[in-house]
Motif scaffolding. Sequence first.
Motif, PDB file in Angstrom:
ATOM      1  N   GLN A  43       0.756  -1.639  -0.060  1.00 13.42           N
ATOM      2  CA  GLN A  43       0.054   0.082  -0.293  1.00 13.42           C
ATOM      3  C   GLN A  43       0.488   1.393   0.138  1.00 13.42           C
ATOM      4  O   GLN A  43       0.282   1.985  -0.240  1.00 13.42           O
ATOM      5  N   GLY A  92       0.757   3.500  -3.722  1.00 12.61           N
ATOM      6  CA  GLY A  92      -0.585   3.933  -3.048  1.00 12.61           C
ATOM      7  C   GLY A  92      -0.687   5.789  -2.103  1.00 12.61           C
ATOM      8  O   GLY A  92      -1.017   6.911  -3.218  1.00 12.61           O
ATOM      9  N   ARG A  93      -0.573   4.987  -0.968  1.00  8.32           N
ATOM     10  CA  ARG A  93      -0.740   6.634  -0.310  1.00  8.32           C
ATOM     11  C   ARG A  93       0.357   7.300  -0.751  1.00  8.32           C
ATOM     12  O   ARG A  93      -0.013   8.531  -0.619  1.00  8.32           O
ATOM     13  N   ALA A 104       1.754   7.865  -3.805  1.00  9.54           N
ATOM     14  CA  ALA A 104       0.724   8.734  -5.014  1.00  9.54           C
ATOM     15  C   ALA A 104      -0.278   9.974  -4.680  1.00  9.54           C
ATOM     16  O   ALA A 104      -0.361  10.476  -4.825  1.00  9.54           O
ATOM     17  N   ALA A 105      -0.850   9.041  -3.618  1.00 13.05           N
ATOM     18  CA  ALA A 105      -2.291  10.256  -3.324  1.00 13.05           C
ATOM     19  C   ALA A 105      -1.040  11.327  -2.357  1.00 13.05           C
ATOM     20  O   ALA A 105      -2.283  12.795  -2.428  1.00 13.05           O
ATOM     21  N   TYR A 136      -1.217   6.677  -9.969  1.00 19.01           N
ATOM     22  CA  TYR A 136      -1.541   5.927  -9.642  1.00 19.01           C
ATOM     23  C   TYR A 136      -0.512   4.442 -10.089  1.00 19.01           C
ATOM     24  O   TYR A 136      -2.784   4.709 -10.340  1.00 19.01           O
ATOM     25  N   SER A 175      -0.515   0.337 -10.329  1.00 21.05           N
ATOM     26  CA  SER A 175      -0.094  -0.354  -9.610  1.00 21.05           C
ATOM     27  C   SER A 175       0.101  -1.591 -10.252  1.00 21.05           C
ATOM     28  O   SER A 175      -0.258  -2.001 -11.134  1.00 21.05           O
ATOM     29  N   ASP A 212      -8.379   4.662 -10.572  1.00 22.69           N
ATOM     30  CA  ASP A 212      -9.120   5.623 -10.069  1.00 22.69           C
ATOM     31  C   ASP A 212     -10.246   6.382  -9.429  1.00 22.69           C
ATOM     32  O   ASP A 212     -10.656   7.155  -8.820  1.00 22.69           O
ATOM     33  N   PHE A 270     -11.526   5.324  -7.058  1.00 23.40           N
ATOM     34  CA  PHE A 270     -10.981   5.538  -5.500  1.00 23.40           C
ATOM     35  C   PHE A 270     -11.589   7.299  -5.294  1.00 23.40           C
ATOM     36  O   PHE A 270     -12.037   7.692  -3.939  1.00 23.40           O
ATOM     37  N   ASP A 284      -5.410  -1.016  -4.697  1.00 28.30           N
ATOM     38  CA  ASP A 284      -4.884   0.148  -5.234  1.00 28.30           C
ATOM     39  C   ASP A 284      -5.930   1.570  -5.057  1.00 28.30           C
ATOM     40  O   ASP A 284      -5.237   3.209  -4.478  1.00 28.30           O
ATOM     41  N   SER A 313      -5.630   2.528  -1.272  1.00 31.60           N
ATOM     42  CA  SER A 313      -4.149   2.510  -0.373  1.00 31.60           C
ATOM     43  C   SER A 313      -4.161   4.202  -0.455  1.00 31.60           C
ATOM     44  O   SER A 313      -4.058   5.070   0.143  1.00 31.60           O
ATOM     45  N   ARG A 314      -4.499   4.757  -1.412  1.00 35.17           N
ATOM     46  CA  ARG A 314      -4.670   6.301  -1.714  1.00 35.17           C
ATOM     47  C   ARG A 314      -6.004   6.307  -0.655  1.00 35.17           C
ATOM     48  O   ARG A 314      -5.167   8.095  -0.873  1.00 35.17           O
TER      49      ARG A 314
END
Lengths: 266, 304
Positions: free
Chosen positions: A136, A139-140, A142-143, A149, A151, B58, B61, B86, B89-90
């Motif tokens: 994870q 993703g973290r 990228a945010a 992102y 994957s 995307d 998310f 994916d 995690s964002r």
Amino acid sequence: MGDIVVLVKPALNPDMLRSKPDGTVDIVGIPLKFDDIDANAIEAAKELKKNLGGKIIAVLLLPWGPTAKRSKDLRMVTQEALARGADEAIVIADDTLLPGDQVITANVIAETIKKHVPNASLILVAEASIDQTTGQIGGRIAAKLGYPYISYARSIKAEGDKIVVERDVEDRIEIMEARLPAVVSVTQEINEPRPPTLLQIRRAGKKPQHKLSASDLGITVERKKEPLEYRILTVSRKQIIIEGDTLEEIAEKLIEALEKEGVLSI
Amino acid sequence: MVSSLVVGGTLGEILESLTAASLVGEPIVLAYGQAAAKAEEIASRGVKVFRLNGEHPDLIFKAAKKLFEELKPKVIIGHSTKNNRDALSRLAGLYDLAMATDVVKIEPGDDHIIYERGFLSERAIAREKASYPAIVLINQKVFEPYSAQGQGEIVDIDVGTPDVQIVEIKKKQLSGINLEEAEIIVGVGRGFKKKEDLKLAFELAELLGAQVGASRPIAADYKWLPEDAWIGISGKRVAPKLYIAIGISGAPQHMAGVNNSKIIVAINKDKSAPIFKQADYGVVADLYQFVPVLIKKLKERKEK
Ligand SMILES: Cc1cc2nc3c(=O)[nH]c(=O)nc-3n(C[C@H](O)[C@H](O)[C@H](O)COP(=O)(O)OP(=O)(O)OC[C@H]3O[C@@H](n4cnc5c(N)ncnc54)[C@H](O)[C@@H]3O)c2cc1C
Ligand SMILES: Nc1ncnc2c1ncn2[C@@H]1O[C@H](COP(=O)(O)O)[C@@H](O)[C@H]1O
């Protein structure tokens, strides 16, 4: 374009398990090693550097303490990152950040990239690590950085300021196109990392290493989870090696044993 | 008050996740991909369903973010699929939420959730406590499908366009075998030197009434078998009564997928291969010499 950042985790080695008398994991007793799929990420970075230019910067955050006891392992993992192809390494080790959970790791690494590699074109992580296997961190980050992102990359091609990625999903491959900068997590299938040569290992010692602490980065992070117990899973298998003078005899003994177990329906 | 948000791409994922989510409190659902087409069936469990067209990470998310901001659930629950990992995690990164994947047990409390998951490539179990709000992605088949009845509302959710374009989708060639249900599995690894040699394993499997599974490199990297034969921490988790591993070294990431087998047999030419410590019966031999003999002996037995 800018530099390519590759995250390298100094991970607990699952092949060197140590337990305490009560069956819990003796974390301090388990050595750290270079996280498996991070080697694929460095290999991918070497390929991409041919097109994207810039340097390959490995970023390592020590996730398991105490720092005083881990310095040798951390030095070896850093050396390996440089020998495998990173041009420089940024190493963050700080007792206040231990143990490094994912909230801490993502904040510290995102902050490191903002302050020290603000021109990064691409940030590569592995799909998952060998100790925590959470997958994870990419993703973290990228945010946090506000970057696209992608994957589970099985391939990455760079064209100008664009990348084209084959993303592995369970039943399909999605071909994705993103503008740089971006964060990409790579799979084990993306390439076959070559072990570093003697020359590469020797050269690694001369490459720059930058050491950082939490106060250098000026951040404090609030923990969102706490460990309660880490327990070793004991495998209770019979571990009988079937022996005999001939393969025929071994095969017969095996069939007999399996019949006795009631698992053959032949 | 809504206290949990279930996120999933298939009906099966969503029904199992609803059972877990209902332990925390009133659930709502974000259904994407194939699950979006099953929105009515999900709503008939008495839950409100937000339906998202497509399954671009995307968009998942953005939709999860919107629902999280509006409804403030205590937990977000789904299966540990690649799209969920994916997309969520964002969300975890954006709000610094605790996030656990491959969870096999949960114990929700008032202001925290305790969960268990694998650690050290599943050679250990971690028990951890996360404060709300948290994201918890569970393993398949840990929870029964949710069976409540009722009439929930269905709302379409629109979150605009993705940032990254999917320019092409290539479907994988899958065999459709259901390894999870197989009674006997013959597992093949890199001890096999070329694809054609796998016929040895297939011949053995046919005699035993078994299915053929594989280590990750055989299926995902060399593509000698379809990818639904891939067994392990990142592939299928199986529980046959008999698992016969041929030319497999016994890496923890592979064994994580077969540890629930009743009996494990290992055939490997290296007597120090780690798999022998994790097997019930071991044969130290070259598979090219031993498997044909085993096949011959099984045939003889069958003819008797
Ligand atoms: C995050 C992560 C996730 C992973 N997920 C998975 C997963 O889900 N599933 C998985 O399988 N792996 C997974 N892996 C990869 C795993 O670590 C191993 O690399 C992989 O399982 C090795 O496959 P193998 O046993 O077929 O090959 P090898 O490790 O190369 O073993 C081959 C074995 O064959 C034996 N052999 C060679 N020739 C012969 C012969 N003629 N006769 C008999 N024996 C012979 C050798 O002695 C050796 O033991 C993952 C790794 C990581 C880091
Ligand atoms: N402490 C760390 N230092 C550097 N990279 C890390 C660290 N933790 C995780 N990563 C990266 O994130 C990937 C996934 O880690 P994990 O979330 O532990 O599965 C790893 O393979 C690394 O690429």
